[in-house]
Write an enzyme that holds these catalytic residues in place. Structure first.
Site, PDB file in Angstrom:
ATOM      1  N   GLU A   1     -27.864  -1.562 -11.887  1.00 30.57           N
ATOM      2  CA  GLU A   1     -27.980  -1.403 -10.430  1.00 30.57           C
ATOM      3  C   GLU A   1     -28.651  -0.067 -10.089  1.00 30.57           C
ATOM      4  O   GLU A   1     -29.543  -0.020  -9.235  1.00 30.57           O
ATOM      5  CB  GLU A   1     -26.579  -1.471  -9.822  1.00 30.57           C
ATOM      6  CG  GLU A   1     -26.490  -1.207  -8.338  1.00 30.57           C
ATOM      7  CD  GLU A   1     -25.034  -1.151  -7.894  1.00 30.57           C
ATOM      8  OE1 GLU A   1     -24.671  -0.174  -7.204  1.00 30.57           O
ATOM      9  OE2 GLU A   1     -24.260  -2.061  -8.250  1.00 30.57           O
TER      10      GLU A   1
ATOM     11  N   HIS B   1     -23.414  -3.278 -15.618  1.00 32.23           N
ATOM     12  CA  HIS B   1     -23.915  -3.861 -14.371  1.00 32.23           C
ATOM     13  C   HIS B   1     -24.310  -2.752 -13.399  1.00 32.23           C
ATOM     14  O   HIS B   1     -25.394  -2.763 -12.816  1.00 32.23           O
ATOM     15  CB  HIS B   1     -22.843  -4.759 -13.745  1.00 32.23           C
ATOM     16  CG  HIS B   1     -23.066  -5.078 -12.291  1.00 32.23           C
ATOM     17  ND1 HIS B   1     -22.810  -4.171 -11.276  1.00 32.23           N
ATOM     18  CD2 HIS B   1     -23.513  -6.194 -11.677  1.00 32.23           C
ATOM     19  CE1 HIS B   1     -23.103  -4.714 -10.109  1.00 32.23           C
ATOM     20  NE2 HIS B   1     -23.527  -5.949 -10.329  1.00 32.23           N
ATOM     21  N   ASN B   2     -23.425  -1.773 -13.234  1.00 30.70           N
ATOM     22  CA  ASN B   2     -23.700  -0.689 -12.296  1.00 30.70           C
ATOM     23  C   ASN B   2     -24.854   0.186 -12.773  1.00 30.70           C
ATOM     24  O   ASN B   2     -25.627   0.701 -11.961  1.00 30.70           O
ATOM     25  CB  ASN B   2     -22.452   0.160 -12.089  1.00 30.70           C
ATOM     26  CG  ASN B   2     -21.437  -0.511 -11.178  1.00 30.70           C
ATOM     27  OD1 ASN B   2     -21.415  -1.734 -11.068  1.00 30.70           O
ATOM     28  ND2 ASN B   2     -20.599   0.261 -10.542  1.00 30.70           N
TER      29      ASN B   2
ATOM     30  N   ASN C   1       0.853  -1.181   0.000  1.00 29.50           N
ATOM     31  CA  ASN C   1       0.000   0.000   0.000  1.00 29.50           C
ATOM     32  C   ASN C   1       0.891   1.233   0.000  1.00 29.50           C
ATOM     33  O   ASN C   1       1.954   1.243   0.641  1.00 29.50           O
ATOM     34  CB  ASN C   1      -0.909   0.019   1.240  1.00 29.50           C
ATOM     35  CG  ASN C   1      -2.041   1.025   1.123  1.00 29.50           C
ATOM     36  OD1 ASN C   1      -3.073   0.720   0.525  1.00 29.50           O
ATOM     37  ND2 ASN C   1      -1.853   2.207   1.671  1.00 29.50           N
TER      38      ASN C   1
ATOM     39  N   SER D   1     -17.587  -6.931  -8.491  1.00 34.61           N
ATOM     40  CA  SER D   1     -18.838  -6.448  -7.903  1.00 34.61           C
ATOM     41  C   SER D   1     -19.236  -7.301  -6.706  1.00 34.61           C
ATOM     42  O   SER D   1     -19.067  -8.514  -6.706  1.00 34.61           O
ATOM     43  CB  SER D   1     -19.963  -6.484  -8.937  1.00 34.61           C
ATOM     44  OG  SER D   1     -21.184  -6.083  -8.348  1.00 34.61           O
TER      45      SER D   1
ATOM     46  N   LYS E   1     -18.908  -4.350 -16.465  1.00 37.60           N
ATOM     47  CA  LYS E   1     -19.090  -3.927 -15.068  1.00 37.60           C
ATOM     48  C   LYS E   1     -19.832  -2.590 -15.018  1.00 37.60           C
ATOM     49  O   LYS E   1     -20.688  -2.374 -14.149  1.00 37.60           O
ATOM     50  CB  LYS E   1     -17.721  -3.798 -14.383  1.00 37.60           C
ATOM     51  CG  LYS E   1     -17.759  -3.183 -12.973  1.00 37.60           C
ATOM     52  CD  LYS E   1     -18.628  -3.993 -12.027  1.00 37.60           C
ATOM     53  CE  LYS E   1     -18.356  -3.671 -10.559  1.00 37.60           C
ATOM     54  NZ  LYS E   1     -18.515  -2.273 -10.185  1.00 37.60           N
TER      55      LYS E   1
END
Length: 485
Positions: A193, A189-190, A36, A132, A186
């Site tokens: 959603e 998909h959103n 990180n 997701s 994706k």
């Protein structure tokens, strides 16, 4: 950290999604090294959630890369946009030809197309994958939608399919296609959603404002809905939210400001629809509804000035809730149907070999829009791979036909009562527009030709032949030409 490469995969980024995905990989038997940018988070993670595991922490990108088996697989779970670009730039000099960079963030598919090209230019391979399912999905099994360099897929397939959700023994992860295909799927998909959430919110609004149902009564409605055709993750969590109370025994839902946030993927879906000329009306309305919700101060002032209809007469609760169920189901079908129309347009635009049935299977588990009827979508495309729209598939056309009476009554009742239902009503308007071979756009073309000499096509001539009328008698023969968006 070992002096010899021992890790199957490296993960950069230890926010909620990154941490949970790493723990998921560890549970599935993969050795993982993590890094990180704020290095203290690495130590905190290793000493905390990853305590007692074989997960290795790295204090630099170079140390992370050195820990990876070849071909090196590095997955980025960092903020989309510039942070992802910078991380890729920092990684490239540390990697060797054949190594793989995986972007698991919510990146715009245009960025993924560009990044695939740029990374491949260095002899490396790139994967842009949608992930997701939120925090819970990342930990226990998300839906994963990878695309990018096809040569990279065999080297990451086992890992990604192992950590993904499973439904009926099938993994909710399969190769989507080249360059930006995974992130595009994706994004859609959103978008779906956004549509689903707005539809459910509208049903909640009707039951709360028009019928006066209590949270407990609405909990019972959604619990019942979740056992039938509306069985889905979003209906399930709506049920749970309505039942949730704080320590004082008060409903937490009732304390939340009615201003919906967003991270941009719904807007990207609407923009992609505009760019490709696909009428994603429902998803567009869902995005605009969130924009409207953010105008809290303006709405409070407007409420004091703008009038609505007089109070409605008392409604039959049982009948309206029954109608509302059908309206929600029909609108939900429209949301998915419009999403698939956009997928088909993108496949044509970018030459992506999308497998629409396979995409439905990937959405059956782990993701936010998982629902009972995704299996029906898979069956529809298996029966007719070249199907233009889900709306004409026998299962869905029958469902819409059976629901439309209740759907129309719901829209009429809400409209006459002053309850805004932009998603449910636009879904019905789309249905009525799509099922007509001839609409009123001939008048629009005549208007365009009248004021701008934009020309028009005629019913009595083949498509592609354009005509102009001198509507006023004072115009000339010069035309502005025609085009399609």
């Amino acid at each position: 950290m070992s002096n010899h490469p021992t890790a199957d995969i490296g993960v950069i980024g230890l926010a909620v999604m990154g941490q949970n995905l790493v723990l998921n990989m560890n549970d599935r038997g993969f050795s993982v090294a993590v890094y990180n940018r704020t290095v203290s988070k690495v130590a905190d993670f290793i000493a905390g959630p990853a305590s007692g595991t074989s997960i290795e922490g790295a204090n630099s990108l170079a140390e992370l890369v050195a820990a990876l088996k070849r071909p090196r697989r590095v997955m980025l779970m960092v903020k989309a946009g510039a942070p992802t670009d910078q991380t890729i730039l920092d990684l490239i000099p540390l990697l060797e030809p054949g190594d793989i960079i995986i972007d698991g963030g919510n990146s715009n598919y245009h960025d993924t197309i560009r990044r695939t090209r740029e990374v491949e230019a260095h002899g490396l391979r790139f994967i842009g994958t949608g992930v997701s399912g939120g925090e819970e999905g990342a930990r226990t099994g998300p839906s994963i939608m990878p695309g990018g360099s096809p040569e990279a897929w065999p080297h990451v397939k086992h890992i990604l399919q192992s950590v993904a959700a499973k439904v009926g023994g099938s993994s909710c992860c399969e190769w989507i296609g080249p360059n930006g295909a995974g992130h595009f799927v994706k994004m859609v998909h959103n978008g779906i959603e956004y549509g689903d959430m707005q539809i459910i919110a509208e049903s909640y609004h009707i039951m709360k404002e028009l019928l006066g149902l209590s949270n407990q009564e609405m909990y019972e409605v959604y619990a019942r809905w979740n056992t039938g055709t509306l069985d889905s993750y979003l209906i399930q969590i709506t049920r749970d939210i309505l039942a949730y109370q704080d320590k004082k025994g008060e409903s937490t839902l009732d304390t939340i400001l009615d201003s919906a946030g967003q991270k941009g993927t719904g807007k990207w879906t609407a923009i992609a629809a505009l760019d490709t000329g696909i009428p994603l009306t429902l998803i567009g309305e869902a995005v605009f509804a969130r924009f409207l919700s953010s105008l809290t101060t303006e709405r409070a002032r407007a409420e004091k000035v703008l009038s609505g209809p007089p109070p409605a007469h008392k409604h039959d609760r049982t009948a309206l809730v029954r109608d509302l169920h059908e309206a929600v189901y029909a609108s939900k079908i429209m949301s998915y149907a419009q999403g698939y129309m956009l997928l088909r347009a993108a496949a044509d635009t970018y030459d992506w070999p999308l497998n629409y049935g396979s995409i439905a299977l990937m959405w059956r588990g782990g993701c936010i829009i998982r629902s009972a009827f995704l299996g029906k979508i898979k069956q529809a495309f298996d029966s007719e791979a070249g199907m233009e729209s889900l709306l004409v598939a026998p299962y869905f056309s029958k469902a819409l036909s059976e629901a439309q009476g209740a759907w129309r009554r719901t829209v009429a009742t809400a409209t006459m009562s002053g309850i805004p239902i932009p998603a449910i009503s636009s879904a019905l308007s789309f249905y009525d527009g799509y099922r007509r071979a001839r609409g009123p756009a001939n008048l629009i073309q005549a208007q365009r030709d009248y004021f701008g000499a934009h020309t028009y096509e005629r019913l009595d001539h083949a498509r592609g032949n354009f005509f102009h009328t001198d509507w006023t008698g004072s115009g000339g023969p010069v035309t502005a030409g025609s085009y399609q968006a």
